[in-house]
Motif scaffolding. Structure first.
Motif, PDB file in Angstrom:
ATOM      1  N   CYS A   1      14.134 -40.468  25.178  1.00 33.14           N
ATOM      2  CA  CYS A   1      15.430 -39.876  25.524  1.00 33.14           C
ATOM      3  C   CYS A   1      15.883 -40.276  26.924  1.00 33.14           C
ATOM      4  O   CYS A   1      17.084 -40.413  27.177  1.00 33.14           O
ATOM      5  CB  CYS A   1      15.361 -38.358  25.387  1.00 33.14           C
ATOM      6  SG  CYS A   1      14.086 -37.577  26.404  1.00 33.14           S
TER       7      CYS A   1
ATOM      8  N   LYS B   1      15.100 -32.784  33.781  1.00 31.19           N
ATOM      9  CA  LYS B   1      14.948 -32.224  32.434  1.00 31.19           C
ATOM     10  C   LYS B   1      15.895 -32.944  31.487  1.00 31.19           C
ATOM     11  O   LYS B   1      16.973 -32.452  31.140  1.00 31.19           O
ATOM     12  CB  LYS B   1      15.226 -30.726  32.451  1.00 31.19           C
ATOM     13  CG  LYS B   1      14.165 -29.917  33.185  1.00 31.19           C
ATOM     14  CD  LYS B   1      14.445 -28.430  33.086  1.00 31.19           C
ATOM     15  CE  LYS B   1      13.353 -27.639  33.796  1.00 31.19           C
ATOM     16  NZ  LYS B   1      13.600 -26.172  33.741  1.00 31.19           N
TER      17      LYS B   1
ATOM     18  N   ARG C   1      13.233 -38.172  21.026  1.00 32.45           N
ATOM     19  CA  ARG C   1      12.606 -37.280  22.003  1.00 32.45           C
ATOM     20  C   ARG C   1      11.604 -38.018  22.886  1.00 32.45           C
ATOM     21  O   ARG C   1      11.288 -37.568  23.981  1.00 32.45           O
ATOM     22  CB  ARG C   1      11.922 -36.118  21.281  1.00 32.45           C
ATOM     23  CG  ARG C   1      12.897 -35.096  20.724  1.00 32.45           C
ATOM     24  CD  ARG C   1      12.186 -33.847  20.262  1.00 32.45           C
ATOM     25  NE  ARG C   1      11.400 -34.064  19.064  1.00 32.45           N
ATOM     26  CZ  ARG C   1      11.865 -33.929  17.825  1.00 32.45           C
ATOM     27  NH1 ARG C   1      13.137 -33.568  17.641  1.00 32.45           N
ATOM     28  NH2 ARG C   1      11.085 -34.132  16.777  1.00 32.45           N
TER      29      ARG C   1
ATOM     30  N   ASN D   1      16.482 -34.412  27.799  1.00 28.09           N
ATOM     31  CA  ASN D   1      16.024 -34.293  26.415  1.00 28.09           C
ATOM     32  C   ASN D   1      17.050 -34.907  25.487  1.00 28.09           C
ATOM     33  O   ASN D   1      18.038 -35.512  25.924  1.00 28.09           O
ATOM     34  CB  ASN D   1      15.752 -32.818  26.057  1.00 28.09           C
ATOM     35  CG  ASN D   1      16.922 -31.915  26.422  1.00 28.09           C
ATOM     36  OD1 ASN D   1      18.081 -32.255  26.148  1.00 28.09           O
ATOM     37  ND2 ASN D   1      16.646 -30.785  27.054  1.00 28.09           N
TER      38      ASN D   1
END
Length: 799
Positions: free
Chosen positions: A95, A78, A92, A80
């Motif tokens: 990233c 994960k 985004r 971001n």
């Protein structure tokens, strides 16, 4: 145990949801509907895992990590914009690239490492000892002889290439796993050790080739020094080998297929020891994987210990790493080439992620402290035949006190002087370190939801169960796991956990959605591949309950002896096969404490490596196994009545006086030992629980029984590899005929059984030029002795 902070961490560790656009199967809808009202209870408490051994390394244990609360988990997948220094819609989308490019990388050029390795006294002596060594010690001749090892010596870490490979691996893992959760509790200790200049060696238990990539990726993402990773894979592609060697992967020589083939070269071990010395002198970290079944990879730990003993390296800090998979990728024991890698990567891009990964880094501890403290004693180690053969053949009631020596865990090429002295304490101490690290890394592993479900379906509900009953079992087993200070690798509501586990295990289960019933019925698929997969997943649960399993098998052995003496002990239970009796279950058998402890002690010697810490004596482990059954409620302790109460000192015999200067005098010598006996609990759940615990070790014990019956059918002597192959074939044929017990048919089980028979003296090793041959010893060529061995092992099988 520490309370988990309610700051959103539970949301991160919850079971990942399935894609909403995927059509749900009928049994999935029924599971969700059936378990809708079950309240969530998981993830409330997190045990503190990964602490140092209080006996072997008390000084390292005293170094506290600096926090008294749980720091949570970090999901590597994960990524971001908050993980970067930039913000915006473009950030985004890139990233992950920005995150990897911002990670700190410690460059590690090879420089003049080759020259330093060639000039080391160890390599010079090895070259001189060879018959084809060049006269005069010409440096060019030395390099020609070392040419197969030059790429290994020149392994380095290029920061730009490491970042690119890290980005590729992150993208690849996003296609393989749902999440990669990292426990943050011990990462501050790793940062502090790295800042202090400590040499870190990460040790993990081999399960898949993914292990080699997971640990460097985690350290890279947390700005820690990326270690040089020892890989046991044979890479055929030259371009792939070149890339891996520039990101710190130490591969096998091109001519070697396995680690055993590499160790046959007289120079390999010497060059690798010198390479490890130079890497540690440069301040580099290492990552080593050890096989729990065969101990392969442990030779690297022996090399590090040898360097510390010589004074070449002051000390290293060992970091056990526990890696837990919801579903272990099927990439074990394969040869990797460019032709096989490209189709693998292409298939990963189109597959749905399956399962998560939980990684625990343990607290670092000093290897020098463990070696020099003298607390990890090996002077009581004895051959297995000295420990058990008098009991098996002579029917002795008392066992020989000691611990089983497993010299096969470390190849003898590291200790050439021990060819004359195979029981050298230095080698035993290195083996003890290997065993301790296998045990520590396994203890760090989290118990995943698929492991709980696999264990329940294999050992408690073998004939099948409904979803509602499986739900209650998972809730009970989770509490028992947490009570034993083991972490669980899942969170969220019970409905999500059950649904997620069954979806991952669906290819290995038969799930019947009966229209007339609300609960789907779940049965393990009766096939070899399905049973072996479930057995592998359930191994961590067996490690968690090993004390109770040993104690339960000891009770089974004593009940078997009682039954053979003519006393009926058949009970009625829905979970246990047996004759039905009209009355309620009653066991009127009194189990003596000393005899029960003896049975547990004898079974301890038959356990595979990694189940017992080497710093604990077998006697202490056996006592703990019996006590654990009392805590579980299976056994009820009763004191044996005395003719004279213990508190009535006037009616005792005259006290015996001893001189005060007697060195063997003890105040407790004149006291009588407390006598205890046990009765089996009259609870209706007792036989089911006893069967559940005994079944955890039944696969290993049944493999030994079946291997023993094959001995009279083999035409020996045979090469060791061929002997193991025939035993494995016999195990598979026996299970196919019986159409059950497939958990006893794995290659690892066959290899472990053969090693146990060798240690018992049933098989003899004969060394020839062609290899190691195995032959049945004259003692066990007698059918009576083979029957005694079979009877001794089968007593521990619950029937």
């Amino acid at each position: 145990m520490v309370h988990e902070k309610n700051d959103g961490i539970n949301k991160e560790i919850a079971v990942p949801p399935f894609p909403q656009n995927r059509p749900a199967l009928s049994w999935e809808l029924k599971i969700k509907k059936t378990l809708k009202l079950v309240p969530p209870f998981l993830g409330k408490f997190r045990p503190i895992v990964g602490q140092c051994c209080h006996q072997c390394t008390p000084d390292s244990l005293s170094k506290k990590t600096g926090q008294n609360f749980f720091l949570g988990f970090h999901d590597l997948l994960k990524v971001n914009e908050t993980h970067t220094r930039y913000r915006g819609w473009l950030v985004r989308r890139v990233c992950c690239v920005l995150f990897v490019s911002g990670c700190k990388v410690y460059a590690s050029p090879a420089n003049n490492r080759l020259e330093r390795v060639c000039q080391s006294n160890r390599v010079k002596e090895a070259l001189t000892a060879e018959h084809n060594a060049p006269e005069g010690g010409d440096s060019r001749g030395q390099i020609n002889r070392l040419s197969p090892f030059l790429p290994l010596i020149n392994t380095c870490i290029i920061p730009s290439l490491l970042r690119f490979v890290g980005w590729v691996v992150l993208k690849m893992f996003a296609s393989i796993f749902d999440s990669i959760q990292v426990n943050l509790n011990h990462l501050p200790a790793l940062h502090r050790a790295s800042q202090e200049g400590s040499l870190l060696v990460y040790v993990y238990v081999r399960q898949s080739i993914m292990d080699c990539a997971l640990i460097p990726l985690v350290l890279l993402c947390h700005n820690l020094r990326v270690p040089y990773t020892v890989s046991p894979l044979q890479i055929n592609s030259y371009s792939l080998r070149s890339i891996l060697q520039k990101v710190g992967v130490v591969l096998l020589p091109p001519s070697a297929v396995t680690e055993q083939d590499a160790e046959l070269d007289s120079l390999y071990s010497t060059v690798m020891t010198s390479l490890v010395r130079e890497l540690l002198h440069e301040g580099q970290a290492l990552s080593v994987g050890v096989s729990a079944e065969s101990g392969r990879g442990g030779q690297w730990l022996a090399r590090i210990r040898q360097l510390i003993k010589e004074g070449s390296v002051p000390d290293v800090s060992l970091v056990p790493v526990g890696i837990s998979y919801d579903c272990v990728p099927k990439t074990k024991n394969i040869q990797v080439g460019l032709s096989s890698l490209l189709p693998l990567l292409w298939s990963l891009l189109w597959r749905r992620p399956g399962g998560g990964v939980r990684i625990h880094f343990a607290q670092p501890f000093s290897l020098k402290e463990m070696c020099e403290s003298g607390r990890c004693r090996v002077d009581e180690w004895l051959p297995l035949q000295d420990l058990l053969l008098p009991v098996i053949l002579d029917n002795r009631t008392n066992s020989v006190f000691g611990r089983r020596r497993m010299s096969w865990l470390l190849p003898s090429s590291h200790y050439a002087s021990e060819l004359k002295e195979p029981t050298h304490p230095e080698r035993d101490l290195s083996i003890a370190i290997i065993l301790h690290l296998i045990y520590s890394a396994t203890s760090c592993m989290a118990v995943m939801s698929t492991s709980l479900v696999s264990s329940l379906l294999l050992y408690r509900r073998r004939k099948g169960t409904s979803t509602s009953l499986l739900c209650r079992d998972v809730a009970w087993l989770t509490e028992e796991v947490l009570f034993r200070n083991k972490d669980v690798g899942f969170g969220g509501s019970l409905a999500e956990v059950i649904h997620y586990s069954l979806s991952l295990l669906a290819p290995h289960l038969i799930i019947a959605a009966v229209p007339s019933s609300k609960d789907p019925f779940i049965v393990p698929r009766p096939s070899l591949a399905a049973t072996l997969h479930l057995t592998f997943q359930a191994q961590i649960v067996t490690h968690t309950f090993i004390l109770e399993a040993v104690g339960a098998c000891a009770v089974s052995a004593m009940l078997c002896e009682v039954a053979s003496s003519g006393v009926s002990t058949m009970v009625r239970s829905s979970g246990v096969d047996g004759k039905e009796v009209k009355d309620d279950m009653e066991f009127d058998v009194v189990l003596c404490q000393s005899e029960l402890t003896e049975r547990a002690l004898q079974l301890c010697h038959l356990l595979p490596p990694g189940f017992m810490p080497p710093c604990q004596s077998s006697q202490s482990f056996a006592l703990d196994a019996v006590d654990s059954l009392v805590r579980c409620g299976i056994l009820i302790m009763e004191e044996i009545p005395r003719e004279v109460p213990k508190c009535d000192v006037w009616k005792k015999d005259a006290l015996t006086w001893t001189t005060s200067d007697d060195p063997y005098n003890s105040d407790s010598d004149c006291e009588e030992q407390d006598l205890h006996s046990y009765k089996i609990s009259q609870s209706s759940q007792c036989p089911e629980m006893l069967f559940f615990l005994c079944s955890m070790l039944s696969g290993h014990l049944r493999t030994l029984c079946w291997a023993t019956t094959k001995l009279d059918l083999l035409h020996t002597p045979l090469l060791e590899a061929e002997f193991v192959a025939q035993i494995h074939s016999h195990l598979c044929d026996t299970a196919s005929k019986k159409k059950q017990h497939y958990e006893s048919c794995s290659e690892e089980a066959a290899h472990t059984a053969v090693r146990t028979l060798i240690d018992l003296g049933v098989l003899l090793e004969e060394h020839h030029k062609e290899g190691v041959f195995l032959d049945v010893s004259p003692l066990f060529q007698l059918s009576d002795n083979r029957k005694k061995l079979h009877r001794f092992i089968s007593h521990y099988l619950y029937n």
